[in-house]
Design a protein around this motif. Structure first.
Motif, mmCIF file in Angstrom:
data_model
loop_
_atom_site.group_PDB
_atom_site.id
_atom_site.type_symbol
_atom_site.label_atom_id
_atom_site.label_comp_id
_atom_site.label_asym_id
_atom_site.label_seq_id
_atom_site.Cartn_x
_atom_site.Cartn_y
_atom_site.Cartn_z
ATOM 1 N N MET A 62 0.962 -1.257 -0.029
ATOM 2 C CA MET A 62 -0.062 -0.019 -0.059
ATOM 3 C C MET A 62 0.788 1.416 -0.024
ATOM 4 S SD MET A 62 -2.925 -1.151 2.768
ATOM 5 C CE MET A 62 -3.764 0.402 3.049
ATOM 6 N N GLY A 63 1.896 1.354 0.708
ATOM 7 C CA GLY A 63 2.802 2.336 0.987
ATOM 8 C C GLY A 63 3.585 2.455 -0.507
ATOM 9 N N LYS A 64 4.124 1.624 -1.189
ATOM 10 C CA LYS A 64 4.654 1.737 -2.264
ATOM 11 C C LYS A 64 3.649 2.276 -3.483
ATOM 12 C CE LYS A 64 7.970 -2.022 -1.465
ATOM 13 N NZ LYS A 64 8.249 -3.230 -1.569
ATOM 14 N N LEU A 107 10.659 21.463 -7.625
ATOM 15 C CA LEU A 107 11.580 20.667 -6.942
ATOM 16 C C LEU A 107 11.367 19.244 -7.266
ATOM 17 C CD1 LEU A 107 10.423 22.133 -3.460
ATOM 18 C CD2 LEU A 107 12.518 22.627 -4.754
ATOM 19 N N ASN A 108 12.530 18.602 -7.503
ATOM 20 C CA ASN A 108 12.374 17.140 -7.958
ATOM 21 C C ASN A 108 12.524 16.030 -6.926
ATOM 22 O OD1 ASN A 108 12.238 17.703 -10.842
ATOM 23 N ND2 ASN A 108 14.365 18.104 -10.697
ATOM 24 N N LYS A 109 11.982 15.073 -6.963
ATOM 25 C CA LYS A 109 11.984 14.068 -5.953
ATOM 26 C C LYS A 109 13.562 13.409 -6.041
ATOM 27 C CE LYS A 109 10.755 9.634 -8.438
ATOM 28 N NZ LYS A 109 9.882 8.637 -8.562
ATOM 29 N N VAL A 110 13.645 13.020 -4.647
ATOM 30 C CA VAL A 110 14.971 12.465 -4.450
ATOM 31 C C VAL A 110 14.669 10.915 -4.153
ATOM 32 C CG1 VAL A 110 16.935 12.506 -2.815
ATOM 33 C CG2 VAL A 110 15.717 14.434 -3.093
ATOM 34 N N ASP A 111 14.968 10.220 -5.438
ATOM 35 C CA ASP A 111 14.713 8.660 -5.144
ATOM 36 C C ASP A 111 14.997 7.902 -4.227
ATOM 37 O OD1 ASP A 111 13.128 8.448 -7.731
ATOM 38 O OD2 ASP A 111 14.765 8.758 -8.724
ATOM 39 N N ASP A 112 16.243 8.158 -3.635
ATOM 40 C CA ASP A 112 16.759 7.216 -2.635
ATOM 41 C C ASP A 112 16.462 7.688 -1.275
ATOM 42 O OD1 ASP A 112 18.076 9.838 -2.649
ATOM 43 O OD2 ASP A 112 20.432 8.580 -2.300
ATOM 44 N N GLU A 113 15.372 8.638 -1.231
ATOM 45 C CA GLU A 113 14.938 9.174 0.054
ATOM 46 C C GLU A 113 13.310 8.656 0.255
ATOM 47 O OE1 GLU A 113 16.008 12.561 1.977
ATOM 48 O OE2 GLU A 113 17.599 13.067 0.679
ATOM 49 N N ASP A 114 12.901 8.088 -0.755
ATOM 50 C CA ASP A 114 11.629 7.591 -0.518
ATOM 51 C C ASP A 114 11.726 6.337 0.498
ATOM 52 O OD1 ASP A 114 10.591 9.001 -2.643
ATOM 53 O OD2 ASP A 114 9.976 7.179 -3.983
ATOM 54 N N LYS A 115 10.719 6.508 1.460
ATOM 55 C CA LYS A 115 10.571 5.488 2.628
ATOM 56 C C LYS A 115 9.019 4.939 2.877
ATOM 57 C CE LYS A 115 14.199 7.566 5.176
ATOM 58 N NZ LYS A 115 14.397 8.723 6.242
ATOM 59 N N VAL A 116 9.061 3.752 3.003
ATOM 60 C CA VAL A 116 7.745 2.975 3.765
ATOM 61 C C VAL A 116 7.974 2.146 4.866
ATOM 62 C CG1 VAL A 116 5.949 1.501 3.226
ATOM 63 C CG2 VAL A 116 6.812 2.930 1.145
ATOM 64 N N THR A 117 7.523 2.715 5.983
ATOM 65 C CA THR A 117 7.995 1.977 7.257
ATOM 66 C C THR A 117 6.593 1.490 7.949
ATOM 67 O OG1 THR A 117 8.205 3.931 8.434
ATOM 68 C CG2 THR A 117 10.044 3.154 7.810
ATOM 69 N N ILE A 161 3.858 4.515 7.797
ATOM 70 C CA ILE A 161 4.517 5.899 7.466
ATOM 71 C C ILE A 161 5.288 5.844 6.129
ATOM 72 C CG2 ILE A 161 6.025 7.792 8.123
ATOM 73 C CD1 ILE A 161 5.865 6.836 10.963
ATOM 74 N N ILE A 162 4.764 6.879 5.406
ATOM 75 C CA ILE A 162 5.010 6.827 3.707
ATOM 76 C C ILE A 162 5.837 8.162 3.676
ATOM 77 C CG2 ILE A 162 4.412 7.135 1.463
ATOM 78 C CD1 ILE A 162 2.003 5.463 2.668
#
Length: 151
Positions: A9-11, A24-34, A44-45
């Protein structure tokens, strides 16, 4: 099994977010799903958008710790004891939210939705309330609400 469902669901929520917000561009390596994996509580997304000196942090979650301050403010449980007003109620789409400003950390918009979820948009080096609010408008809270199964 619930943990796997929550992570998917988070993804899915992350996939539906914009790739850029107001330049502002997304920072791919800072995407988080916990997830705390306790039945859709603690999911938390997070996504970060950034350029040279500006940053926008988007967080959505089903987490009582995230939800509590905004809910208490909106319900009137907090009373201000000073003339300095660094937070106020705002309307975000069809939802009530809280917009806060801190000189060192910038703007923070908190919008509770559904049963137990909240969307938080934080902006560092944003020039005005209008700029953070127009950036927040790029996020489809109703779509996110649906993806999280909130009614």
């Amino acid at each position: 099994a619930l943990l796997g469902i929550e992570m998917e669901m988070g993804k899915k929520v992350l996939e539906g977010l914009p790739n850029s917000v107001n330049g502002l561009n997304k920072v791919d390596d800072e995407d988080k799903v916990t997830s705390a994996s306790i039945g859709f509580v603690g999911l938390i997304i997070e996504r970060v958008y950034r350029n040279d000196d500006k940053e926008l942090r988007f967080t959505v979650g089903n987490d009582a710790a995230l939800l509590s301050p905004a809910s208490m403010y909106l319900s009137g449980a907090y009373a201000t004891s000073t003339d300095e007003q660094n937070q106020k109620q705002v309307k975000f789409k069809d939802y009530r939210g809280v917009l806060e400003y801190d000189e060192s950390s910038g703007y923070k918009l908190s919008v509770p939705f559904g049963q137990s979820s909240i969307m938080i948009v934080e902006g560092v080096n944003f020039a005005s309330e209008q700029e953070i609010m127009s950036s927040a408008e790029e996020f489809d809270i109703d779509k996110i609400k649906k993806e999280l199964g909130e009614q």
